[in-house]
Design an enzyme around this catalytic site. Structure first.
Site, PDB file in Angstrom:
ATOM      1  CE  LYS A 205      -3.559   2.158   2.883  1.00 58.96           C
ATOM      2  NZ  LYS A 205      -4.479   1.961   4.015  1.00 58.96           N
ATOM      3  CD  GLU A 211       9.292  -6.065   7.122  1.00 54.26           C
ATOM      4  OE1 GLU A 211       9.058  -4.938   6.629  1.00 54.26           O
ATOM      5  OE2 GLU A 211       9.015  -6.358   8.294  1.00 54.26           O
ATOM      6  N   GLY A 265      -4.923  -2.297   5.282  1.00 53.60           N
ATOM      7  CA  GLY A 265      -4.147  -3.442   4.792  1.00 53.60           C
ATOM      8  C   GLY A 265      -4.842  -4.777   5.024  1.00 53.60           C
ATOM      9  NE  ARG A 266      -6.644  -4.211  11.097  1.00 52.82           N
ATOM     10  CZ  ARG A 266      -6.017  -3.032  11.174  1.00 52.82           C
ATOM     11  NH1 ARG A 266      -4.934  -2.821  10.477  1.00 52.82           N
ATOM     12  NH2 ARG A 266      -6.479  -2.064  11.946  1.00 52.82           N
ATOM     13  CD  GLU A 351      -2.208  -4.996  11.681  1.00 49.15           C
ATOM     14  OE1 GLU A 351      -1.293  -5.826  11.686  1.00 49.15           O
ATOM     15  OE2 GLU A 351      -2.566  -4.393  10.658  1.00 49.15           O
ATOM     16  CG  HIS A 382      -3.679 -36.205  16.520  1.00 48.42           C
ATOM     17  ND1 HIS A 382      -3.765 -37.527  16.861  1.00 48.42           N
ATOM     18  CD2 HIS A 382      -4.712 -35.963  15.671  1.00 48.42           C
ATOM     19  CE1 HIS A 382      -4.795 -38.075  16.228  1.00 48.42           C
ATOM     20  NE2 HIS A 382      -5.382 -37.148  15.502  1.00 48.42           N
ATOM     21  CE  LYS A 510       4.578  -1.244   8.151  1.00 49.81           C
ATOM     22  NZ  LYS A 510       3.757  -0.910   6.995  1.00 49.81           N
TER      23      LYS A 510
HETATM   24  C1  G6Q Z   1      -2.533  -4.067   7.936  1.00 52.85           C
HETATM   25  C2  G6Q Z   1      -1.302  -3.455   8.435  1.00 52.85           C
HETATM   26  C3  G6Q Z   1      -0.031  -4.109   7.954  1.00 52.85           C
HETATM   27  C4  G6Q Z   1       0.329  -3.775   6.523  1.00 52.85           C
HETATM   28  C5  G6Q Z   1       1.759  -4.216   6.258  1.00 52.85           C
HETATM   29  C6  G6Q Z   1       2.202  -3.959   4.834  1.00 52.85           C
HETATM   30  O1  G6Q Z   1      -3.643  -3.669   8.188  1.00 52.85           O
HETATM   31  O2  G6Q Z   1      -1.320  -2.105   8.213  1.00 52.85           O
HETATM   32  O3  G6Q Z   1      -0.083  -5.495   8.103  1.00 52.85           O
HETATM   33  O4  G6Q Z   1      -0.546  -4.384   5.632  1.00 52.85           O
HETATM   34  O5  G6Q Z   1       2.615  -3.579   7.160  1.00 52.85           O
HETATM   35  O6  G6Q Z   1       2.101  -2.604   4.520  1.00 52.85           O
HETATM   36  P1  G6Q Z   1       2.259  -2.136   3.024  1.00 52.85           P
HETATM   37  O7  G6Q Z   1       1.151  -2.743   2.225  1.00 52.85           O
HETATM   38  O8  G6Q Z   1       2.200  -0.647   3.064  1.00 52.85           O
HETATM   39  O9  G6Q Z   1       3.586  -2.641   2.547  1.00 52.85           O
END
Ligand code: G6Q
Length: 549
Positions: A205, A211, A265-266, A351, A382, A510
């Protein structure tokens, strides 16, 4: 003055005290219609709430709480595009992404649907081109492998859906998900791939996540080492809200699929973040997923609170967390394909509702989001089910299953379903002392040998489960299921008066790593820190310098 929610909370607290010990055995004995009374049917979706520690009065008091907390008004504020994510000053409109009706969905008076549909059409065109082999790599070969480079919300949702619906994919187009900045993740994936036939989707986003940017840079180097710089145009696409950063990376806007800041994001798998889903399964399947979510959206928006599936699941969670003090919630799909569902719901829930202050900044007065965890059944049986049956923690569980499998193997599915049913039964009703004694005696035990074993073989029961059944695990069903949990989390956030749509705890991570990174270099002079972190950095540098002597 007592507010309406305060009064509703008090009524629930009184009710909880009056109920005393809640016995599922007694509740079932007292009401032969308990299953019918406490289950909900939406087409082929059945949600059985009857094995929960509730009475009809519990539910009606919980519904009063939802009403007092103005859940209906908040729901409409979400759909109206109001900035209900207050700390980020953003609307929350993932429902627009799967809106299939003719009505507009507006933000600041502007209909966002034309933009949503335009991105979907571009996704349709691109994914069709790739799947039909018309999108060629730099050397003229068609794509056989798609690698999604993303993390968190830009990874978990699409990965979960692709894993769940892999039975609908073609064997000649595979999808891979690389999220971890640990190079082992990317290296292991690339080792199996050929640059000429690989397409990378850089999904971020912000297009700034450490990463993902590291993985994208390494993937780019792997590709250009083999095929040259010009190959990037045919082997990289981006999904982002940050056009400038995408362009700076070397991906032109015509190969970027956008979304908007009102998509968390989620909650983003319904947006262009779902591109790997559409590539893997075909755009029609992706649309079926959206249709499923849209069906749940309509239910959530129109069903009365008493018969509203996400609302009832949310209220049960509130009952367990705040009135009975249970701190975790297990999601146990009896479906190997849903192996990643617990991880997705863990992020969605923890989150969103892992918050300690209310929207207005005051500390919360009651526990908020539970720890969400889980594994597919029967594997979990198990392993950790021991604690579920006989541990000192009570863990409310969701058990999920499809009535019909999508494989042709005989003899498996009935066993799977029998296990689900047996676990729900055992967790609810346990095994009492008299039964244990009779069983041991039947095995020929008596006297001290029998007495020594009795306490270990007793199962207390009264461990609540919600069973969710559907006909098949198809895209529509999965879309409906994910949206069910999304709205559950929303309702709980409203009742707890928190902002379910920010994630300052994630943002902190971050920033922190970026600050420490330079101190790991061999010639760096580390900044002063606490003695533990300083000691760990020094030790890592010694280990990395090579063996002693
Ligand atoms: C989700 C969070 C988090 C995010 C990641 C990746 O709701 O905000 O999990 O999706 O940190 O972020 P980017 O899509 O900006 O790389």
């Amino acid at each position: 003055m007592t507010s309406a929610p305060d009064a509703a909370w008090r009524a629930l607290e009184r009710h909880r005290t009056e109920l005393g010990t809640i016995s599922l055995r007694r509740l079932f004995a007292a009401d032969p219609n308990r299953f019918a009374r406490f289950s909900l049917v939406l087409d082929d979706l059945l949600i059985d709430l009857s094995k929960n520690l509730i009475t009809a009065e519990t539910l009606s008091l919980l519904v009063e709480l939802a009403r007092a907390a103005e859940v209906e008004a908040w729901r409409e504020r979400m759909w109206a595009g109001e900035r209900i994510n207050t700390t980020e000053d953003r609307p929350v409109l993932h429902v627009a992404l799967r809106h299939r009706g003719p009505e507009p969905v507006t933000v600041d008076g502007r209909d966002v649907m034309p933009e949503v549909r335009a991105v979907l059409e571009r996704m349709r065109a691109f994914t069709t081109e790739v799947r039909e082999g018309r999108w060629r790599g730099a050397t003229g070969r068609s794509i056989t492998d798609v690698v999604n480079l993303g993390i968190g919300g830009s990874d978990l949702g699409p990965q979960m859906v692709c894993t769940a619906l892999a039975h609908l994919a073609r064997p000649d187009l595979r999808v891979h998900f690389v999220s971890n900045v640990d190079g082992a993740h990317l290296a292991a994936t690339l080792a199996r791939l050929a640059p000429e036939t690989t397409l990378f989707v850089v999904a971020s986003k912000t297009f700034a996540t450490q990463e993902t940017m590291q993985n994208a840079a390494s993937a780019r180097a792997w590709l250009t080492d083999a095929l040259g710089e010009a190959a990037v145009a045919r082997h990289f696409v981006a999904v982002s809200t940050n056009e400038a950063a995408v362009r700076a990376f070397g991906i032109e806007p015509d190969r970027m699929f956008g979304f908007w800041d009102w998509v968390g994001g989620r909650y983003s798998l319904w947006s262009a973040i779902g591109l790997p889903i559409a590539l893997f399964l075909g755009f029609e399947r992706f649309e079926e997923l959206l249709e499923g979510a849209y069906a749940m959206d309509r239910h959530f928006r129109t069903a009365p609170l008493e018969a509203n599936a996400p609302v009832l699941l949310a209220l049960l969670g509130i009952w367990y967390r705040d009135l009975l003090g249970f701190s975790t919630h297990a999601v146990l799909p009896y479906d190997q394909r849903l192996a990643r569902l617990p991880a997705h719901l863990q992020q969605l829930d923890m989150e969103s509702n892992g918050k300690r202050v209310r929207r207005d900044g005051r500390p919360v007065e009651r526990p908020t989001g539970p720890i969400v965890w889980g594994e597919p059944g029967t594997n979990g049986q198990h392993a950790f089910f021991q604690l579920l049956h006989q541990g000192t923690e009570i863990v409310p569980c969701d058990l999920l299953a499809a009535a019909l499998p999508d494989h042709g193997l005989e003899g498996h599915h009935d066993k799977l379903l029998a296990n689900l049913l047996a676990q729900g039964e055992a967790l609810a009703f346990g095994k009492d002392e008299a039964t244990v004694r009779a069983e041991l005696a039947a095995k020929g035990l008596s006297g001290t040998a029998l007495e020594a074993l009795v306490p270990h073989k007793i199962f207390p029961g009264d461990r609540p489960t919600t069973t969710i059944l559907f006909r098949r695990l198809d895209p529509f069903t999965l879309g409906r299921l994910i949206a069910l949990y999304e709205h559950k989390v929303f309702v709980q956030g409203v009742i707890w008066e928190i902002d379910s749509f920010d994630q300052w705890g994630v943002e902190l991570g971050k920033e922190l790593a970026a600050g420490i990174l330079p101190d790991l270099a061999p010639d760096a002079v580390p900044k002063p820190r606490d003695s533990s972190t300083t000691g760990l950095i020094a030790h890592l540098r010694r280990l990395r310098a090579g063996p002693p002597g």
